[in-house]
Write a protein that holds these residues in place. Structure first.
Motif, mmCIF file in Angstrom:
data_model
loop_
_atom_site.group_PDB
_atom_site.id
_atom_site.type_symbol
_atom_site.label_atom_id
_atom_site.label_comp_id
_atom_site.label_asym_id
_atom_site.label_seq_id
_atom_site.Cartn_x
_atom_site.Cartn_y
_atom_site.Cartn_z
ATOM 1 N N LYS A 133 42.026 75.350 130.540
ATOM 2 C CA LYS A 133 42.874 75.391 129.351
ATOM 3 C C LYS A 133 44.216 74.800 129.742
ATOM 4 O O LYS A 133 44.505 74.624 130.926
ATOM 5 C CB LYS A 133 43.016 76.804 128.787
ATOM 6 N N ASP A 134 45.028 74.466 128.776
ATOM 7 C CA ASP A 134 46.367 73.955 129.067
ATOM 8 C C ASP A 134 47.186 75.049 129.750
ATOM 9 O O ASP A 134 47.075 76.226 129.403
ATOM 10 C CB ASP A 134 47.073 73.504 127.787
ATOM 11 N N ILE A 135 47.991 74.642 130.720
ATOM 12 C CA ILE A 135 48.804 75.584 131.503
ATOM 13 C C ILE A 135 50.259 75.142 131.409
ATOM 14 O O ILE A 135 50.574 73.969 131.602
ATOM 15 C CB ILE A 135 48.340 75.614 132.974
ATOM 16 N N LYS A 136 51.119 76.108 131.121
ATOM 17 C CA LYS A 136 52.552 75.834 130.977
ATOM 18 C C LYS A 136 53.314 76.248 132.240
ATOM 19 O O LYS A 136 52.838 77.069 133.018
ATOM 20 C CB LYS A 136 53.104 76.601 129.777
ATOM 21 N N PRO A 137 54.527 75.701 132.425
ATOM 22 C CA PRO A 137 55.338 76.119 133.569
ATOM 23 C C PRO A 137 55.562 77.635 133.552
ATOM 24 O O PRO A 137 55.764 78.229 132.500
ATOM 25 C CB PRO A 137 56.667 75.378 133.355
ATOM 26 N N GLY A 138 55.482 78.257 134.726
ATOM 27 C CA GLY A 138 55.685 79.694 134.852
ATOM 28 C C GLY A 138 54.408 80.508 134.758
ATOM 29 O O GLY A 138 54.407 81.694 135.082
ATOM 30 N N GLU A 139 53.296 79.884 134.335
ATOM 31 C CA GLU A 139 52.023 80.613 134.233
ATOM 32 C C GLU A 139 51.383 80.759 135.609
ATOM 33 O O GLU A 139 51.391 79.829 136.412
ATOM 34 C CB GLU A 139 51.034 79.863 133.334
ATOM 35 N N GLU A 140 50.806 81.936 135.843
ATOM 36 C CA GLU A 140 50.061 82.145 137.077
ATOM 37 C C GLU A 140 48.725 81.421 136.979
ATOM 38 O O GLU A 140 48.055 81.452 135.954
ATOM 39 C CB GLU A 140 49.813 83.641 137.330
ATOM 40 N N ILE A 141 48.328 80.761 138.045
ATOM 41 C CA ILE A 141 47.022 80.108 138.121
ATOM 42 C C ILE A 141 46.010 81.181 138.530
ATOM 43 O O ILE A 141 46.225 81.901 139.509
ATOM 44 C CB ILE A 141 47.020 78.958 139.151
ATOM 45 N N THR A 142 44.928 81.289 137.758
ATOM 46 C CA THR A 142 43.898 82.299 138.033
ATOM 47 C C THR A 142 42.508 81.704 137.812
ATOM 48 O O THR A 142 42.350 80.725 137.087
ATOM 49 C CB THR A 142 44.048 83.526 137.117
ATOM 50 N N TYR A 143 41.516 82.328 138.419
ATOM 51 C CA TYR A 143 40.117 81.993 138.133
ATOM 52 C C TYR A 143 39.278 83.245 138.313
ATOM 53 O O TYR A 143 39.721 84.233 138.897
ATOM 54 C CB TYR A 143 39.613 80.836 139.003
ATOM 55 N N ASN A 144 38.081 83.208 137.772
ATOM 56 C CA ASN A 144 37.162 84.344 137.844
ATOM 57 C C ASN A 144 36.451 84.304 139.187
ATOM 58 O O ASN A 144 35.730 83.351 139.476
ATOM 59 C CB ASN A 144 36.158 84.262 136.690
ATOM 60 N N TYR A 145 36.639 85.345 140.008
ATOM 61 C CA TYR A 145 36.012 85.403 141.322
ATOM 62 C C TYR A 145 34.509 85.629 141.241
ATOM 63 O O TYR A 145 33.825 85.597 142.249
ATOM 64 C CB TYR A 145 36.618 86.534 142.158
ATOM 65 N N GLY A 146 33.992 85.906 140.051
ATOM 66 C CA GLY A 146 32.566 86.123 139.898
ATOM 67 C C GLY A 146 32.234 87.599 139.816
ATOM 68 O O GLY A 146 33.112 88.451 139.822
ATOM 69 N N ASP A 147 30.940 87.861 139.728
ATOM 70 C CA ASP A 147 30.476 89.240 139.580
ATOM 71 C C ASP A 147 30.567 89.974 140.904
ATOM 72 O O ASP A 147 29.867 89.648 141.850
ATOM 73 C CB ASP A 147 29.026 89.259 139.082
ATOM 74 N N SER A 148 31.454 90.944 140.942
ATOM 75 C CA SER A 148 31.611 91.760 142.137
ATOM 76 C C SER A 148 32.462 92.971 141.791
ATOM 77 O O SER A 148 33.174 92.975 140.797
ATOM 78 C CB SER A 148 32.284 90.945 143.243
ATOM 79 N N ASP A 149 32.380 93.979 142.617
ATOM 80 C CA ASP A 149 33.181 95.185 142.417
ATOM 81 C C ASP A 149 34.485 95.074 143.191
ATOM 82 O O ASP A 149 34.714 95.804 144.147
ATOM 83 C CB ASP A 149 32.403 96.429 142.887
ATOM 84 N N TRP A 150 35.320 94.145 142.788
ATOM 85 C CA TRP A 150 36.606 93.985 143.450
ATOM 86 C C TRP A 150 37.451 95.224 143.201
ATOM 87 O O TRP A 150 37.481 95.746 142.087
ATOM 88 C CB TRP A 150 37.317 92.731 142.943
ATOM 89 N N PRO A 151 38.170 95.719 144.208
ATOM 90 C CA PRO A 151 38.943 96.959 144.070
ATOM 91 C C PRO A 151 39.956 96.926 142.913
ATOM 92 O O PRO A 151 40.165 97.924 142.250
ATOM 93 C CB PRO A 151 39.672 97.095 145.403
ATOM 94 N N TRP A 152 40.571 95.765 142.681
ATOM 95 C CA TRP A 152 41.596 95.678 141.623
ATOM 96 C C TRP A 152 40.996 95.683 140.232
ATOM 97 O O TRP A 152 41.708 95.835 139.259
ATOM 98 C CB TRP A 152 42.465 94.435 141.831
ATOM 99 N N ARG A 153 39.673 95.517 140.114
ATOM 100 C CA ARG A 153 39.027 95.559 138.802
ATOM 101 C C ARG A 153 38.689 96.985 138.372
ATOM 102 O O ARG A 153 38.351 97.206 137.220
ATOM 103 C CB ARG A 153 37.756 94.713 138.799
ATOM 104 N N VAL A 154 38.722 97.905 139.309
ATOM 105 C CA VAL A 154 38.408 99.297 139.013
ATOM 106 C C VAL A 154 39.537 99.896 138.180
ATOM 107 O O VAL A 154 40.707 99.771 138.511
ATOM 108 C CB VAL A 154 38.197 100.107 140.323
ATOM 109 N N LYS A 155 39.157 100.552 137.087
ATOM 110 C CA LYS A 155 40.181 101.134 136.206
ATOM 111 C C LYS A 155 40.630 102.473 136.720
ATOM 112 O O LYS A 155 39.921 103.210 137.303
ATOM 113 C CB LYS A 155 39.634 101.282 134.799
#
Length: 155
Positions: A133-155
């Motif tokens: 998607k279009d990205i503007k100055p100041g935006e964090e660059i991110t991507y989906n790491y895929g299907d996994s139980d990453w610790p930061w995804r736990v609510k």
């Protein structure tokens, strides 16, 4: 008056920077918080489809990947990126701090703004991030790491 230079195609730009082993200008690293750590932020506009950064590190076999997951503590395991190339299971190990920016791009499984794609450069695989998607100055660059139980995804 000279005619405007043709814009380089995103894949050609990815090949160029991957060949050089360099990041292109237009990004900065910022500390976010103690959970996410650092992140990569845009300093300029990027259009959907643009090449952003390469995820650089050691390309290792599945067996070596398994050895390293036993040796590494959890903070380093997040730098291991598994992928398939020419029918072979491989991994890029970006755990070593080498100054490259791609290794610091954070996960966003809900609304990422880039996607990892494998390209070949001189017959070798390189993992590159392209804007989805279009990205503007100041935006964090991110991507989906895929299907996994990453610790930061736990609510």
């Amino acid at each position: 008056m000279r005619p405007p230079r043709a814009k380089i195609k995103p894949k050609d730009e990815a090949v160029k920077f991957s060949s050089l082993g360099q990041d292109k200008d237009g990004f900065e690293v910022k500390f976010i918080n103690s959970v996410k750590g650092r992140g990569v932020f845009s300093r300029c506009n990027y259009n959907k489809g643009d090449f952003l950064l390469e995820y650089r590190g050691d390309v290792v076999t599945k067996k070596e990947y398994e050895n390293r997951t036993r040796l590494y503590h959890d903070a380093l395991k997040v730098f291991l990126f598994e992928f398939r190339y020419n029918g072979q299971q491989l991994c890029i190990d970006a755990a070593r701090e080498d100054g490259s920016l791609g290794r610091l791009v954070n996960d966003d499984h809900v609304s990422p703004n880039s996607k990892m794609r494998t390209i070949a450069v001189n017959g070798k695989p390189h993992l590159c991030l392209f804007a989805i998607k279009d990205i503007k100055p100041g935006e964090e660059i991110t991507y989906n790491y895929g299907d996994s139980d990453w610790p930061w995804r736990v609510k």
